[in-house]
Design an enzyme around this catalytic site. Sequence first.
Site, PDB file in Angstrom:
ATOM      1  N   ASP A   4      53.177  37.675  45.548  1.00  0.00           N
ATOM      2  CA  ASP A   4      52.362  36.953  45.038  1.00  0.00           C
ATOM      3  C   ASP A   4      52.153  36.861  43.816  1.00  0.00           C
ATOM      4  O   ASP A   4      52.027  35.584  42.851  1.00  0.00           O
ATOM      5  CB  ASP A   4      51.172  36.858  45.945  1.00  0.00           C
ATOM      6  CG  ASP A   4      50.242  37.753  45.079  1.00  0.00           C
ATOM      7  OD1 ASP A   4      49.879  37.905  43.959  1.00  0.00           O
ATOM      8  OD2 ASP A   4      49.111  37.353  45.514  1.00  0.00           O
ATOM      9  N   HIS A   8      47.954  38.935  42.253  1.00  0.00           N
ATOM     10  CA  HIS A   8      47.642  40.383  42.705  1.00  0.00           C
ATOM     11  C   HIS A   8      47.888  41.326  42.136  1.00  0.00           C
ATOM     12  O   HIS A   8      49.219  41.205  41.698  1.00  0.00           O
ATOM     13  CB  HIS A   8      46.716  40.256  44.133  1.00  0.00           C
ATOM     14  CG  HIS A   8      46.310  38.671  44.277  1.00  0.00           C
ATOM     15  ND1 HIS A   8      46.374  38.084  44.719  1.00  0.00           N
ATOM     16  CD2 HIS A   8      44.830  38.797  43.953  1.00  0.00           C
ATOM     17  CE1 HIS A   8      45.647  36.506  45.292  1.00  0.00           C
ATOM     18  NE2 HIS A   8      44.656  37.217  44.573  1.00  0.00           N
ATOM     19  N   SER A  55      40.046  36.474  42.677  1.00  0.00           N
ATOM     20  CA  SER A  55      40.392  37.277  43.430  1.00  0.00           C
ATOM     21  C   SER A  55      40.382  38.570  42.566  1.00  0.00           C
ATOM     22  O   SER A  55      41.332  39.728  42.719  1.00  0.00           O
ATOM     23  CB  SER A  55      41.506  36.468  44.095  1.00  0.00           C
ATOM     24  OG  SER A  55      42.108  36.018  44.110  1.00  0.00           O
TER      25      SER A  55
END
Length: 586
Positions: free
Chosen positions: A560, A563, A439
Amino acid sequence: MKRQYFPGLDGMRAIAVIAIIIFHLNPKWLPGGFLGVDTFFIISGYLITTLLIKEYEANGSINLFHFWYKRVKRLLPPVLFMMFIVVQYIIFFDRELLYQVKKDMYAALVYVSNWWYIFDGLDYFQSLEPRPLKHLWSLAIEEQFYLFFPFILLMLFKFLKKKSNIFIVFFVISIISMGVMWAMYNPAISISRIYFGTDTRLQTLLLGAMLALIWPAYKLKQNAPMYAVRVIDVIGLVGAIFLIRSFFVYTDHSANVFQGGLYILGIFTLLFIMAIVHPQTLISKFFSLPLLTWIGRYSYSLYLWHYPIIVLMQSHFIQGQIPWYIHILSIVLTVVMAIISYQLIEQPFRKRGLKTFIDIKSVKQFTTLLISLYLLLVTPYLVATVKAAAPENTDKIVVTKTKSIAPAVKRIAPIQVDGKEGEVPTKTYPHAPLFIGDSVLVDINDYIKRVFPNATIDGEIGRSIYKAIPVADNYPEFNRKDGIVVLYLGTNGDFEDYHMETILKKFNKAQVFLVTARVPRDYEAHVNEEMYRSAKKYKNVHIIDWYKVSQGHPEYFAPDGIHLEYPGIKAMNKIVTDEIVKTVEK
């Protein structure tokens, strides 16, 4: 003397709940702390079976409805108290979480949280989404056990008669449960199914039940020979050491935990319990110390409150960079709320049941009534009337492949550009590298294309190295002398050297760049070590040290801790571009 209370078990509960709380504060501090849940399962299986056997031996039957009523009085009020307060907090202060929390709450109300999380695709260890009710999966399993087990045990007593026969039945089922977990374990995919499944977790509950059949605490002698007591102490000490050691040495990535390890750990836990419940052992006396028994008595409320408090507090900070005072405050709030819950909710309803609402004789009882009525009346109204908007992007997986032109990418979270949206790097390069990753790569896809317009990018949310290995087979054309391959593979789980060897062999002719990981998980150091080791071993393998570059830059990261915000995207793009160009244009 037939004892009703075993203080040493409260001491054992204290150890288990402390391990769980430390794990949830920061998995790096106690990577195997999650195993404390299995300790609770075994204790529950042992105590419930002991109570049921004792009742059957005294009455020749088991009053199922009385058993279920006692369980409801004991367990339901505290969990409703916690859930309704958490939901109201989210409605008033953190409403973006409400859409998902409402679903989780409905599942928790009917004690099917574990199966709901399986259906929802939640990964207990890898999920970055704040889910403050996620810990209720274990209570769901216990309640499912309490619902069916007493009736099954009664039927077994009626038809099989002997405890030895019942023991064999439980043993066979526990082995099957362990085997199902073992057979279904696959490190390349999420372990949610085996971690949350009632069928795969039944093994530890039944281990406790098996011990109750052969070592009933209420029948143990007060005046056993001292040599026998010391033997039991030694056996218990071995079990205690093995259990506590497991909290430090195992992680959620330890394959042997799910391939028979929980069962073996459970056996050692049984040895611990054998000594804990014996009235003469030194271990039982040690674990009956006032501090431990106090924590143990409050363990249910501590378990209920610690997780939502930790999740909701940490959600406002960068994961992996939580200030120390937040950890302290989380612990303090957990203890305070646990005491309030125990004194005003758990104990009153456990002792008085529905009389709590009608027989009011003290200020404390009146306070319990007011709190209960407020939560029971107001919370359902708020849940029904407050709209919970669905997240803009509910996609679980985003894959983007691009050669020169890529489709738009749905981002995990909006990128904050500080008024500089559209800012494009001034220089582009003709190189055509292959990017394979997770991601983080998906997040920066558009920005990579601005620097390397001829790049091929293959990013998938949640991709681990296990998933990346077959993906690499799709790009054999990049395994050539002038080929450039960039791998982002450290975010979504640990791996061993042979996994890295496997994917590197697929590009043994190309120049391969490994991007080190910054991820607030216990495996961070190990995956980076594996990358450094590979770069030393192979001349065609190079390190892009994102971990080093991002050190001390919380502004680079989304909450988080993985990211990237816009400053992080710029920094990532720069280091990737610089390393590729420096190596290729030598």
